[in-house]
Design a protein around this motif. Structure first.
Motif, PDB file in Angstrom:
ATOM      1  N   GLY A 176      49.904  34.692  41.748  1.00  0.00           N
ATOM      2  CA  GLY A 176      49.532  33.399  41.183  1.00  0.00           C
ATOM      3  C   GLY A 176      48.033  33.309  41.022  1.00  0.00           C
ATOM      4  N   LYS A 177      47.580  32.184  40.515  1.00  0.00           N
ATOM      5  CA  LYS A 177      46.145  31.960  40.300  1.00  0.00           C
ATOM      6  C   LYS A 177      45.502  31.487  41.609  1.00  0.00           C
ATOM      7  N   ARG A 208      51.727  40.225  41.226  1.00  0.00           N
ATOM      8  CA  ARG A 208      50.858  39.074  41.012  1.00  0.00           C
ATOM      9  C   ARG A 208      51.439  37.892  41.780  1.00  0.00           C
ATOM     10  N   SER A 246      44.344  36.463  38.126  1.00  0.00           N
ATOM     11  CA  SER A 246      45.383  36.144  39.108  1.00  0.00           C
ATOM     12  C   SER A 246      45.253  37.022  40.345  1.00  0.00           C
TER      13      SER A 246
END
Ligand code: FES
Length: 155
Positions: free
Chosen positions: A54-55, A52, A138
């Motif tokens: 991040g957003k 992942r 995300s």
């Protein structure tokens, strides 16, 4: 007739035979103990190659984020988010940013900001990696999936 409370002494030849049998038994037990250890993996399984990042809202146009533990550089643009591998395509060293793009510290390969090779010995451009969106929203980078250069993920 032998006395039950004073057993006959073990003759030397019998003692050596018993000692030999005991030594063989210990050797077999040691071998079995070694065999019991074989099925266990001797290395840890490789960590997932998806991570992942991040957003999506963290990647406004102009954003650059380097994920050191994965050697990936993410950029946010008007077209979306893209991920570039920082692993040199020659022998796998990690490239460093330079004014022209990237430079490999190992054998001097140079790359543009888009990852194109401008000086060898790297045989191929840096890899652009697939970016997608996880269920929680995300962004996810998959280091096993290469995409075409300048392919951006629009979140
Ligand atoms: S590993 Fe990069 S040039 Fe050799």
């Amino acid at each position: 007739m032998p006395d039950r409370l004073a057993p006959e002494p073990v003759p030397r030849r019998d003692f050596l035979g018993l000692a030999g049998t005991a030594a063989a038994g210990l050797a077999v037990a040691g071998s079995l103990a070694g065999l019991a250890r074989l099925p266990k993996p001797s290395v840890l399984p490789e960590a997932s190659r998806r991570f992942r990042a991040g957003k999506p809202e963290e990647f406004t146009p102009g954003t650059v984020k380097i994920v050191q533990e994965h050697n990936v550089r993410l950029i946010g643009t008007e077209q979306g988010v893209a991920a570039l591998s920082l692993v040199c395509t020659h022998l796998g060293c990690i490239v460093a940013e330079s004014p022209e793009g990237f430079k490999c510290p190992c054998h001097g390969s140079k790359f543009t900001h888009e990852g194109k090779v401008t000086a060898g010995p790297a045989p191929r451009p840096l890899r652009w990696l697939a970016v997608s969106r996880a269920a929680d929203g995300s962004l996810v980078v998959d280091k096993d999936v290469e995409v075409a250069p300048n392919q951006f993920f629009k979140a």
